[in-house]
Motif scaffolding. Structure first.
Motif, PDB file in Angstrom:
ATOM      1  N   SER A   1       0.826  -1.211   0.000  1.00  0.00           N
ATOM      2  CA  SER A   1       0.000   0.000   0.000  1.00  0.00           C
ATOM      3  C   SER A   1       0.862   1.262   0.000  1.00  0.00           C
ATOM      4  N   VAL A   2       1.878   1.290   0.837  1.00  0.00           N
ATOM      5  CA  VAL A   2       2.743   2.470   0.905  1.00  0.00           C
ATOM      6  C   VAL A   2       3.484   2.666  -0.410  1.00  0.00           C
ATOM      7  N   ALA A   3       3.948   1.577  -1.026  1.00  0.00           N
ATOM      8  CA  ALA A   3       4.673   1.689  -2.294  1.00  0.00           C
ATOM      9  C   ALA A   3       3.805   2.282  -3.394  1.00  0.00           C
ATOM     10  N   LEU A   4       2.500   2.007  -3.330  1.00  0.00           N
ATOM     11  CA  LEU A   4       1.610   2.459  -4.402  1.00  0.00           C
ATOM     12  C   LEU A   4       0.963   3.818  -4.131  1.00  0.00           C
ATOM     13  N   VAL A   5       1.073   4.330  -2.914  1.00  0.00           N
ATOM     14  CA  VAL A   5       0.415   5.606  -2.587  1.00  0.00           C
ATOM     15  C   VAL A   5       0.814   6.739  -3.526  1.00  0.00           C
ATOM     16  N   PRO A   6       2.115   6.996  -3.781  1.00  0.00           N
ATOM     17  CA  PRO A   6       2.447   8.123  -4.658  1.00  0.00           C
ATOM     18  C   PRO A   6       1.946   7.949  -6.078  1.00  0.00           C
ATOM     19  N   VAL A   7       1.944   6.717  -6.565  1.00  0.00           N
ATOM     20  CA  VAL A   7       1.456   6.476  -7.927  1.00  0.00           C
ATOM     21  C   VAL A   7      -0.037   6.772  -8.007  1.00  0.00           C
ATOM     22  N   VAL A   8      -0.783   6.297  -7.019  1.00  0.00           N
ATOM     23  CA  VAL A   8      -2.231   6.516  -7.012  1.00  0.00           C
ATOM     24  C   VAL A   8      -2.546   8.005  -6.910  1.00  0.00           C
ATOM     25  N   LEU A   9      -1.858   8.707  -6.025  1.00  0.00           N
ATOM     26  CA  LEU A   9      -2.139  10.129  -5.828  1.00  0.00           C
ATOM     27  C   LEU A   9      -1.775  10.958  -7.062  1.00  0.00           C
ATOM     28  N   ILE A  10      -0.577  10.741  -7.601  1.00  0.00           N
ATOM     29  CA  ILE A  10      -0.103  11.561  -8.715  1.00  0.00           C
ATOM     30  C   ILE A  10      -0.886  11.261  -9.988  1.00  0.00           C
ATOM     31  N   ALA A  11      -0.981   9.971 -10.330  1.00  0.00           N
ATOM     32  CA  ALA A  11      -1.701   9.603 -11.548  1.00  0.00           C
ATOM     33  C   ALA A  11      -3.206   9.855 -11.393  1.00  0.00           C
ATOM     34  N   GLY A  12      -3.738   9.597 -10.197  1.00  0.00           N
ATOM     35  CA  GLY A  12      -5.162   9.826  -9.964  1.00  0.00           C
ATOM     36  C   GLY A  12      -5.551  11.277 -10.127  1.00  0.00           C
ATOM     37  N   ALA A  13      -4.707  12.184  -9.651  1.00  0.00           N
ATOM     38  CA  ALA A  13      -4.988  13.609  -9.798  1.00  0.00           C
ATOM     39  C   ALA A  13      -4.985  14.020 -11.260  1.00  0.00           C
TER      40      ALA A  13
END
Length: 445
Positions: free
Chosen positions: A229-241
């Motif tokens: 979950s922690v590894a994927l947080v920045p990807v989800v936040l940046i790409a999701g935005a």
């Protein structure tokens, strides 16, 4: 004449960094001063031009690079990265171990630098080789190729992030567009390359005494859910935005908040805060231990940031000296796509200088004028330069020697394995950027 100056400056950089072994930061500054003198920038203004270039580059890049390094180190020192790797190997089984290495490397490599992720995952590769008696390159090469792809193609890694700042491109959109072709291209090369005859003829042994990093026991590592979950947080936040921004109108009430959270520095800061707690007090590690991990990461990134800053100084000298304007005027009548030209400049600089970071920052400064009025998305120019920067890794690239030593190869074997795969990645990456450019035109984005 201006193009001759650029060519000579690149050759001098090559001489300083390869023959004389001068530090990249110092070499770039020396060459920048030399170009400024030749171009007639007044002596009293040269210092200000250099400072402006360094400040502009570092100001846009330092937060992302520093925070990304800290997240990676906290995960590595807590065993979270090893937990991810071990879980995927167990899930896929020995038969599909290559696929497991690719998936693991891509997940970890999104936020970690090549060298950091390599050192964390390679002990797992060595363990698999010992247990299964498979060829070391059969297991390790897919990991290295996947890490190279993520590190060189996509932000928040230093090169792409620095170029995004130069082109005033959205880091989120750059990551979003890049994932569409970086993942399939990287995975394809990672699975194909170990099967090539000239690779299969190499059968290196695991180097003795080289891997000294700690291997965690199962009860010492965080759970898989938290680690992944922690590894994927920045990807989800940046790409999701980025996706949200494209899907809603400018007057959407939630857009400012989503844009704020999805900005690369904020996304990585939130990830770091989560990682500090999840892999610190939550699992029995003191805040002092976690802080030591962050400090170590910051020290490791210091020289990378200095090199990026010096590249910004060199770029600013080119702009202030009129060389960039000359290039823009000279290439206006060319029938070459700005994307191809940006890629080609990065390839040439990569071959000459070795450092992908220096290549992308310098190439961005040279081709920046081509973006104005070209109609090309700045994010695609970032990806074109980033893809070009991975080509032809050879003896002037620090990553080349790391690859060689960990896989116990001769120089010739390392050239056959690493130089070839990095070059093919660069060429296919250019193809991916051109296809993405066409898709965006059709969609009228």
């Amino acid at each position: 004449m201006p193009l001759v100056i650029v060519g000579i400056s690149v050759l001098i950089l090559l001489l300083l960094m390869t023959r004389l072994k001068l530090n990249g930061f110092v070499a770039l500054l020396l060459v920048a001063v030399g170009v400024a003198l030749v171009q007639g920038i007044p002596l009293a203004e040269i210092s200000d031009v250099l400072a402006e270039g360094v400040g502009g580059q570092i100001g846009d890049t330092m937060l992302v690079v520093g925070l990304g390094a800290m997240v990676g180190r906290v995960m590595g020192d807590s065993g979270a990265a090893q937990r991810i790797a071990g879980h995927f190997v167990d899930t896929f089984g020995v038969r599909w171990v290559q696929l497991a290495m690719v998936v693991t490397a891509m997940l970890i490599g999104v936020t970690m630098f090549y060298e950091v992720a390599f050192v964390i995952i390679v002990p797992v590769a060595f363990t698999i080789v010992r247990v299964t008696r498979q060829n070391l390159l059969w297991v390790g090469l897919p990991m290295s190729i996947a890490l190279s792809t993520m590190h060189s193609f996509l932000p928040p890694h230093p090169g792409p992030t620095a170029v995004a700042a130069t082109f005033d491109a959205s880091v989120g959109l750059t990551l979003f567009y890049g994932l569409f072709f970086a993942v399939p291209i990287g995975a394809a090369i990672a699975l194909v390359w170990p099967r090539l005859p000239f690779i299969r003829r190499m059968d290196p042994e695991i180097p003795k005494g080289l891997v000294t990093e700690r291997e965690f026991g199962d009860d010492e590592m965080p759970g898989m859910g938290w680690s992944l979950s922690v590894a994927l947080v920045p990807v989800v936040l940046i790409a999701g935005a980025a996706v949200y921004d494209m899907a809603v109108s400018d007057d959407n009430g939630a857009l400012p908040f989503v844009t704020f959270v999805g900005a690369a520095p904020i996304a990585l800061l939130l990830t770091l805060l989560l990682a500090v707690w999840a892999f610190g007090p939550r699992v029995g590690r003191s805040l002092e231990q976690v802080s030591d991990s962050c400090v170590s990461a910051a020290k490791a990134m210091a020289m990378i940031l200095l090199v990026i800053g010096a590249g910004g100084a060199f770029k600013n000298v080119l702009v202030e000296g009129g060389i960039s304007d000359y290039i823009q005027e000279s290439t206006e009548g060319w029938g070459v796509s700005p994307i191809i030209l940006a890629w080609l400049v990065a390839v040439i600089l990569r071959i000459a200088l070795g450092s992908a970071t220096v290549a992308v920052v310098t190439a961005a400064g040279v081709v920046e004028p081509l973006l104005a009025g070209s109609g090309v998305h700045p994010e695609l120019m970032v990806l074109a330069v980033s893809c070009g920067s991975i080509a032809f890794s050879h003896v002037n690239d620090p990553g080349f020697w790391m690859f060689k030593e960990y896989f116990n190869l001769t120089v010739v074997q390392a050239l056959k394995a690493r130089t070839t795969y990095t070059t093919v990645l660069a060429v296919l990456g250019l193809g991916g950027v051109l296809v993405m450019d066409r898709v965006l035109d059709v969609l009228n984005v």
